[in-house]
Enzyme design. Structure first.
Site, PDB file in Angstrom:
ATOM      1  N   ASP A 173       0.888  -1.177   0.074  1.00  0.00           N
ATOM      2  CA  ASP A 173      -0.001   0.085   0.087  1.00  0.00           C
ATOM      3  C   ASP A 173       0.832   1.261   0.118  1.00  0.00           C
ATOM      4  OD1 ASP A 173      -2.003   1.877   0.237  1.00  0.00           O
ATOM      5  OD2 ASP A 173      -2.327   1.509   2.259  1.00  0.00           O
ATOM      6  N   GLU A 174       0.960   1.631  -1.165  1.00  0.00           N
ATOM      7  CA  GLU A 174       2.120   2.791  -1.352  1.00  0.00           C
ATOM      8  C   GLU A 174       3.308   2.562  -0.504  1.00  0.00           C
ATOM      9  OE1 GLU A 174      -0.180   6.632  -0.312  1.00  0.00           O
ATOM     10  OE2 GLU A 174      -1.117   6.479  -2.447  1.00  0.00           O
ATOM     11  N   PRO A 175       4.247   1.397  -0.667  1.00  0.00           N
ATOM     12  CA  PRO A 175       5.496   1.205   0.079  1.00  0.00           C
ATOM     13  C   PRO A 175       6.443   2.426  -0.373  1.00  0.00           C
ATOM     14  CG  PRO A 175       4.850  -0.281  -2.027  1.00  0.00           C
ATOM     15  CD  PRO A 175       3.838   0.400  -2.019  1.00  0.00           C
ATOM     16  N   THR A 211      -1.299   7.217  -7.076  1.00  0.00           N
ATOM     17  CA  THR A 211      -2.213   8.388  -6.561  1.00  0.00           C
ATOM     18  C   THR A 211      -1.636   9.613  -6.948  1.00  0.00           C
ATOM     19  OG1 THR A 211      -2.203   6.974  -4.410  1.00  0.00           O
ATOM     20  CG2 THR A 211      -2.571   9.453  -4.077  1.00  0.00           C
TER      21      THR A 211
END
Ligand SMILES: *[C@@H]1O[C@H](CO)[C@@H](O)[C@H](O)[C@H]1NC(C)=O
Ligand SMILES: *[C@@H]1O[C@H](CO)[C@@H](O)[C@H](O)[C@H]1NC(C)=O
Ligand SMILES: *[C@@H]1O[C@H](CO)[C@@H](O)[C@H](O)[C@H]1NC(C)=O
Ligand SMILES: *[C@@H]1O[C@H](CO)[C@@H](O)[C@H](O)[C@H]1NC(C)=O
Ligand SMILES: *[C@@H]1O[C@H](CO)[C@@H](O)[C@H](O)[C@H]1NC(C)=O
Ligand SMILES: *[C@@H]1O[C@H](CO)[C@@H](O)[C@H](O)[C@H]1NC(C)=O
Ligand SMILES: *[C@@H]1O[C@H](CO)[C@@H](O)[C@H](O)[C@H]1NC(C)=O
Ligand SMILES: *[C@@H]1O[C@H](CO)[C@@H](O)[C@H](O)[C@H]1NC(C)=O
Ligand SMILES: *[C@@H]1O[C@H](CO)[C@@H](O)[C@H](O)[C@H]1NC(C)=O
Length: 485
Positions: free
Chosen positions: A121-123, A204
């Site tokens: 998750d959005e690393p 994003t």
């Protein structure tokens, strides 16, 4: 087939292609809430609003069964904390795919139409440092191999959601866009992996955070207003913040050799509370402007007539336990409130009809916890601060919907939030004798003192276990009966 039919068939082919592009607007469904709306109600909410795609952040065993048979396209997520183990173990990746994808998957029909697995998750979020960088590509590779082994290659695609801060342009000019320098190597590996497997680039884009951090972008420019002052980048003219960020990314991708890769905007939205410019009416203007822009199929100056292949609005519901390290607005991204009531109107595919709210929502009793004005309140503020440490007091922050309620109204707000999060337990409205339970709604104006939902997370988990136990017991009883008869 006669030759002169070909153009017509081609026309319809492209017509259908264009239609499907326009329709690809989905929504993010997160569950970082103290009392999540029960998954079956959320799925009803999605269906009644013609939302056809949903992006999850995990593979919640209560959520996936609820999506069975809905024909909603689903992205399941792998939390960052699992990346290390999936990088180092093919076996771990295989079990995860088996337990969380294969078990539910179907291409239509009665299962879950899983389209993507989001690895991490959005690393690459800057504030995480480089802790996840070494595992992302290895984990994605092992998950891909597990999908191939499960015969799901080409049906379920592996993607890696990238944060808005993975790319930038110091001058704000899209033509100078590039990836963050600590990501150069990882990005090339990631893009090589994605193009090899025909996966799009998930990213994003956050015009809200851009305006929140950079005062040189006007609100009108962020909100797709015709009247906004355009930004010029040599001969290219940018009329809104979305196009500016998107082309900054396109340029970053070109710079490392992937100018054509498909882009999915995996998270984009506007919060409604907890900060200046975070209101339902501004959020409505933003989301409407975005959806109109996508429907216009204009694309951006660098990708004209080539809009993102899919766009996922962030987010479906408010989540009162999201981290607020980046701002108090983080718990207010929902198009719907935590209990599934539309905050404003947008067109997700239901046309000119109003959004449909969640139906038959079960609340705790109509009770609130407020400060007892008959007591010595000299320690009340300290008590409220303690409550806010776990409770959600973000609406009290500057620009928030409860910023203007005066003392000790703000103390009551904090007490109530704590009380609701603790399922209205009597001892959670004590506060050293300063708390008082009331049946009169203390809400004032836009400042809503909420009553929480009946189902808490622990509740639903208990119920799931209880259900399994009772099913097991029933099965054993039936077997015993059969045996004895
Ligand atoms: C939206 O979904 C409803 C059923 O939930 C359906 O009756 C309606 O035709 C759909 N509207 C559009 C515009 O697709
Ligand atoms: C990732 O997995 C590979 C293959 O098992 C291993 O060689 C490598 O050391 C792992 N990376 C890290 C940072 O642990
Ligand atoms: C997914 O699969 C793994 C491996 O079997 C398991 O440990 C995990 O609990 C499952 N569920 C989720 C939500 O990841
Ligand atoms: C990454 O790329 C940028 C722009 O291409 C370059 O300026 C920078 O030096 C690179 N950083 C590393 C660590 O390679
Ligand atoms: C602010 O934006 C305008 C264009 O709208 C530009 O001309 C100006 O140089 C920018 N200023 C800064 C400090 O970036
Ligand atoms: C930006 O470009 C447009 C059209 O090319 C032009 O009309 C406008 O004056 C330019 N604005 C600035 C601030 O340079
Ligand atoms: C306020 O807190 C202090 C320190 O905990 C305590 O000594 C004092 O008695 C409290 N005052 C009241 C009115 O409760
Ligand atoms: C708070 O009150 C001030 C002054 O009374 C007013 O200008 C402002 O708009 C109010 N803000 C909110 C969020 O209601
Ligand atoms: C409530 O308002 C008072 C006075 O404005 C302030 O000192 C206090 O910190 C506020 N408490 C909370 C929990 O917002």
């Amino acid at each position: 087939m006669s030759l002169n039919l070909c153009p017509i068939i081609l026309f319809f082919f492209f017509f259908i292609l264009t239609i499907s592009r326009v329709r690809a607007i989905g929504i993010n469904w997160g569950n970082t809430a103290s009392h999540p709306l029960p998954p079956p109600k959320v799925v009803e909410l999605l269906k009644s609003n013609n939302i056809t795609k949903v992006k999850l952040f995990d593979a919640d065993p209560l959520v996936l069964p609820a999506l069975s048979g809905s024909n909603i396209g689903v992205t399941v997520g792998i939390p960052n904390s699992m990346l290390r183990s999936f990088n180092s173990s093919k076996k771990a990746a295989e079990s995860w795919v088996h337990d969380n994808v294969t078990r539910y998957f179907s291409n239509g029909g009665s299962g879950v139409r899983i389209e993507y697995v989001a690895v991490g998750d959005e690393p690459f979020l800057q504030r995480y440092g480089e802790q996840f960088h070494p595992f992302v590509i290895g984990a994605a590779t092992n998950i891909q191999a597990a999908l191939i082994k499960a015969n799901l290659e080409g049906k379920v695609r592996v993607v890696v959601p990238c944060s808005f801060d993975a790319f930038l342009s110091e001058s704000n000019l899209p033509s100078k866009g590039h990836f963050r320098s600590d990501l150069n190597k990882t990005m090339i590996q990631l893009l090589t992996f994605l193009s090899k497997h025909g996966s799009p680039f998930f990213v994003t884009i956050s015009p809200f955070v851009t305006i929140h951090q950079n005062k040189n972008i006007s609100l009108a420019f962020s909100l797709f207003k015709e009247t906004a002052h355009p930004h010029n980048d040599s001969h290219r003219t940018y009329k809104n913040s979305f196009d500016l960020s998107y082309d900054t990314l396109v340029n970053a991708l070109s710079t490392v050799g992937f100018p054509k890769i498909d882009i999915v905007v995996a998270q984009i939205g506007w919060p409604t509370d907890g900060a200046t410019n975070a209101t339902p009416s501004i959020a409505e203007t933003f989301v409407k402007g975005l959806i109109n822009h996508l429907h216009s199929k204009l694309g951006t100056p660098l990708r004209p007539r080539d809009p993102p292949i899919e766009t996922y609005i962030f987010s479906l519901l408010d989540e009162d336990q999201r981290s607020i390290t980046t701002g108090n607005f983080e718990r207010h991204w929902g198009v719907f409130t935590f209990d599934g009531q539309a905050k404003y109107q947008v067109d997700f595919g239901q046309g000119s009809k109003n959004l449909v709210n969640a139906q038959n929502v079960e609340y705790l009793p109509s009770k609130w916890c407020v400060v007892n004005n008959n007591r010595d309140l000299s320690n009340a503020s300290a008590r409220a601060s303690e409550a806010c440490y776990v409770a959600d007091c973000t609406a009290l922050s500057p620009g928030g919907s409860c910023f203007n309620i005066s003392w000790p109204g703000n103390i009551s707000y904090a007490f109530n939030s704590y009380y609701q999060q603790h399922d209205q337990r009597t001892d959670s409205c004590d506060f050293g004798g300063l708390g008082l339970i009331t049946t009169v709604d203390p809400s004032v104006g836009n400042c809503r003192f909420s009553v929480e939902l009946h189902t808490s997370q622990s509740d639903s988990l208990h119920r799931a276990c209880y259900f399994q136990w009772t099913t097991l017991l029933t099965t054993i009883l039936v077997c015993l009966l059969r045996f004895t008869l």
